[in-house]
Design a protein around this motif. Structure first.
Motif, PDB file in Angstrom:
ATOM      1  N   TRP A 106       0.878  -1.129  -0.131  1.00 22.79           N
ATOM      2  CA  TRP A 106       0.116  -0.200   0.075  1.00 22.79           C
ATOM      3  C   TRP A 106       1.007   1.282  -0.027  1.00 22.79           C
ATOM      4  O   TRP A 106       1.647   1.586   1.014  1.00 22.79           O
ATOM      5  CB  TRP A 106      -0.875  -0.013   1.409  1.00 22.79           C
ATOM      6  N   ASP A 107       0.824   2.023  -1.209  1.00 26.18           N
ATOM      7  CA  ASP A 107       1.592   3.001  -1.198  1.00 26.18           C
ATOM      8  C   ASP A 107       0.928   4.503  -0.647  1.00 26.18           C
ATOM      9  O   ASP A 107      -0.461   4.497  -1.209  1.00 26.18           O
ATOM     10  CB  ASP A 107       2.139   3.334  -2.607  1.00 26.18           C
ATOM     11  N   LEU A 108       1.424   5.067   0.079  1.00 26.41           N
ATOM     12  CA  LEU A 108       0.612   6.453   0.620  1.00 26.41           C
ATOM     13  C   LEU A 108       1.389   7.474   0.929  1.00 26.41           C
ATOM     14  O   LEU A 108       2.627   7.544   0.931  1.00 26.41           O
ATOM     15  CB  LEU A 108      -0.256   6.048   2.030  1.00 26.41           C
ATOM     16  N   PHE A 109       0.753   8.808   1.215  1.00 19.70           N
ATOM     17  CA  PHE A 109       1.352   9.908   1.647  1.00 19.70           C
ATOM     18  C   PHE A 109       1.875   9.903   2.848  1.00 19.70           C
ATOM     19  O   PHE A 109       0.910   9.614   3.707  1.00 19.70           O
ATOM     20  CB  PHE A 109       0.879  11.173   1.090  1.00 19.70           C
ATOM     21  N   GLU A 110       3.150  10.240   3.284  1.00 20.77           N
ATOM     22  CA  GLU A 110       3.691  10.062   4.589  1.00 20.77           C
ATOM     23  C   GLU A 110       2.791  11.268   5.691  1.00 20.77           C
ATOM     24  O   GLU A 110       2.439  11.284   6.614  1.00 20.77           O
ATOM     25  CB  GLU A 110       5.184  10.675   4.902  1.00 20.77           C
ATOM     26  N   SER A 111       2.307  12.434   4.794  1.00 17.27           N
ATOM     27  CA  SER A 111       1.690  13.399   5.258  1.00 17.27           C
ATOM     28  C   SER A 111       0.144  13.310   5.446  1.00 17.27           C
ATOM     29  O   SER A 111      -0.584  14.204   5.661  1.00 17.27           O
ATOM     30  CB  SER A 111       1.825  14.682   4.597  1.00 17.27           C
ATOM     31  N   HIS A 112      -0.176  12.087   5.255  1.00 17.33           N
ATOM     32  CA  HIS A 112      -1.695  11.674   5.354  1.00 17.33           C
ATOM     33  C   HIS A 112      -1.945  10.784   6.538  1.00 17.33           C
ATOM     34  O   HIS A 112      -2.014   9.495   6.551  1.00 17.33           O
ATOM     35  CB  HIS A 112      -2.019  10.867   4.061  1.00 17.33           C
ATOM     36  N   PRO A 113      -2.165  11.385   7.831  1.00 17.00           N
ATOM     37  CA  PRO A 113      -2.438  10.639   9.030  1.00 17.00           C
ATOM     38  C   PRO A 113      -3.458   9.711   8.969  1.00 17.00           C
ATOM     39  O   PRO A 113      -3.249   8.208   9.457  1.00 17.00           O
ATOM     40  CB  PRO A 113      -2.389  11.673  10.038  1.00 17.00           C
TER      41      PRO A 113
END
Ligand SMILES: CC(C)(COP(=O)(O)OP(=O)(O)OC[C@H]1O[C@@H](n2cnc3c(N)ncnc32)[C@H](O)[C@@H]1OP(=O)(O)O)[C@@H](O)C(=O)NCCC(=O)NCCS
Length: 258
Positions: free
Chosen positions: A208-215
Motif C-alpha cells: 500500500w503506497d501512501l503519502f507520509e503526510s496523510h495521517p
C-alpha cells in the motif's frame, strides 16, 4: 520499446527487485511512452513517460539500468529523452528512489513530499469485508484528487471496488499484490475499501503506497497490520504542480503511475 521487448523489460525491473509483472509492463507500453537503450544485443536501461489529461501532467517512471551498466550516463540520457517528449506538458512529476533522486536533481526536479510503501504479510486469520468486487471509478472525484484525468489508466485495472464515496483497485504483482489507487471522500469509505483489499488477498503479501503526510491513511494501514517498508521522494520539475487534493488519496497507484 515495443511489445516484443516485454521479456527484456521484465528482466530490467526484476533485476532491481521491483514488483511489476509482464502484464504491468504491457500496460506501461500500451498507455505510456517507453524509451530504452540497447547494448551488447540486449535492453539494458529504460524510462517511461505517462501523459495524463490534456497534457496537464506527465509521470516519469520505470527508470532502470541493469547493475552491470550503471554509472555510464544511460539513465540520464533516457530521462532526458522522456523530458524532451514531455516538453509541452505543464507539470512533470515522479517518485524517486535514493538511487534515482540524484539523476532527477540534475534536470531541475525539486522535492515535493515523502511517499511511503507499507506492506502486510498474509495472515492466518481471515479478514471479512462488507463489500464485493465491482462498480466504476468515480472520475470527477479522481480528477479532483489527482489533478489530471486518468480515465484510461483506471479502466486498465482488473479488480475494482466502489462505494458511493470512493473506489479502490486491487492488483496482482510479481512478489506482492497491491492496494491502490484508493480515492475516497470519507475515512469510513476508505476503511471499507482497504478492508475489501485485505480480505481479497489472504494468501499473498499486500503493499500500500501512501503519502507520509496523510495521517488517516497511515492510521488505517496501521489498523490493518501493514508496516512501513520503503520511503521514496515525490519530485516535480521546477516545483510546478497541478490542482490536486492529496487528502482524498488514501492509496497511490504506484511509483510508476503516481
Ligand atoms: C538509478 C539508476 C537508474 C541510475 O542509472 P545509471 O544509468 O547508473 O545513471 P547515470 O549513469 O545516468 O547517473 C546519473 C547521475 O546520477 C549520479 N548517480 C548515479 N547513482 C548515484 C548514486 N548511487 N549516488 C550518487 N549519485 C549517483 C551519477 O553520478 C550521475 O551524475 P553525473 O552525470 O553528474 O555523474 C540505477 O542506479 C538503477 O537502475 N537503480 C535501481 C532502480 C532505481 O532505483 N531506479 C530509479 C527509480 S526512481
Amino acid at each position: 520499446m515495443a511489445p516484443a521487448d516485454l521479456p527484456q523489460a521484465l528482466n530490467l525491473s526484476t533485476s532491481a527487485n521491483w514488483n511489476q509483472t509482464e502484464e504491468d509492463w504491457r500496460r506501461i507500453l500500451h498507455l505510456a511512452d517507453c524509451f530504452c537503450t540497447e547494448l551488447d544485443g540486449q535492453i539494458v536501461a529504460s524510462a517511461s513517460a505517462m501523459i495524463y489529461g490534456n497534457r496537464d501532467l506527465a509521470w516519469i517512471g520505470m527508470v532502470l539500468t541493469l547493475p552491470a551498466y550503471r554509472g555510464r550516463g544511460l539513465a540520464s540520457t533516457l530521462v532526458q529523452a522522456a523530458l524532451d517528449h514531455c516538453s509541452d506538458v505543464y507539470c512533470v512529476k515522479l517518485d524517486a528512489t535514493d538511487l534515482g533522486a540524484p539523476v532527477y536533481r540534475k534536470y531541475g526536479f525539486e522535492d515535493e513530499c515523502v511517499v511511503e510503501r507499507w506492506s502486510r504479510q498474509p495472515s492466518s486469520t481471515s479478514c471479512s469485508t462488507e463489500l464485493t468486487d465491482g462498480g466504476e471509478p468515480i472520475l470527477d472525484l479522481d480528477r479532483a484528487a489527482f489533478g489530471a484525468d486518468r480515465t484510461a489508466l483506471l479502466a486498465s485495472f482488473p479488480n475494482i471496488c466502489s462505494t458511493g464515496d470512493g473506489f479502490a483497485m486491487h492488483r496482482p504483482g510479481r512478489q506482492s499484490a497491491q492496494f491502490g489507487p484508493c480515492v475516497s471522500e470519507t475515512e469510513e469509505s476508505a476503511r471499507l475499501l482497504a478492508g475489501w483489499a485485505t480480505a481479497r488477498n489472504s494468501s499473498n503479501p499486500l503493499i500500500w503506497d501512501l503519502f507520509e503526510s496523510h495521517p488517516k491513511a497511515r492510521q488505517l494501514a496501521h489498523e490493518l497490520r501493514f508496516t512501513p517498508a520503503r520511503r521514496l521522494l515525490r519530485m516535480s520539475l521546477g516545483g510546478k504542480n497541478v490542482a490536486e487534493d492529496p487528502s482524498l488519496i488514501y492509496a497511490l497507484t504506484g511509483f510508476e503511475w503516481g
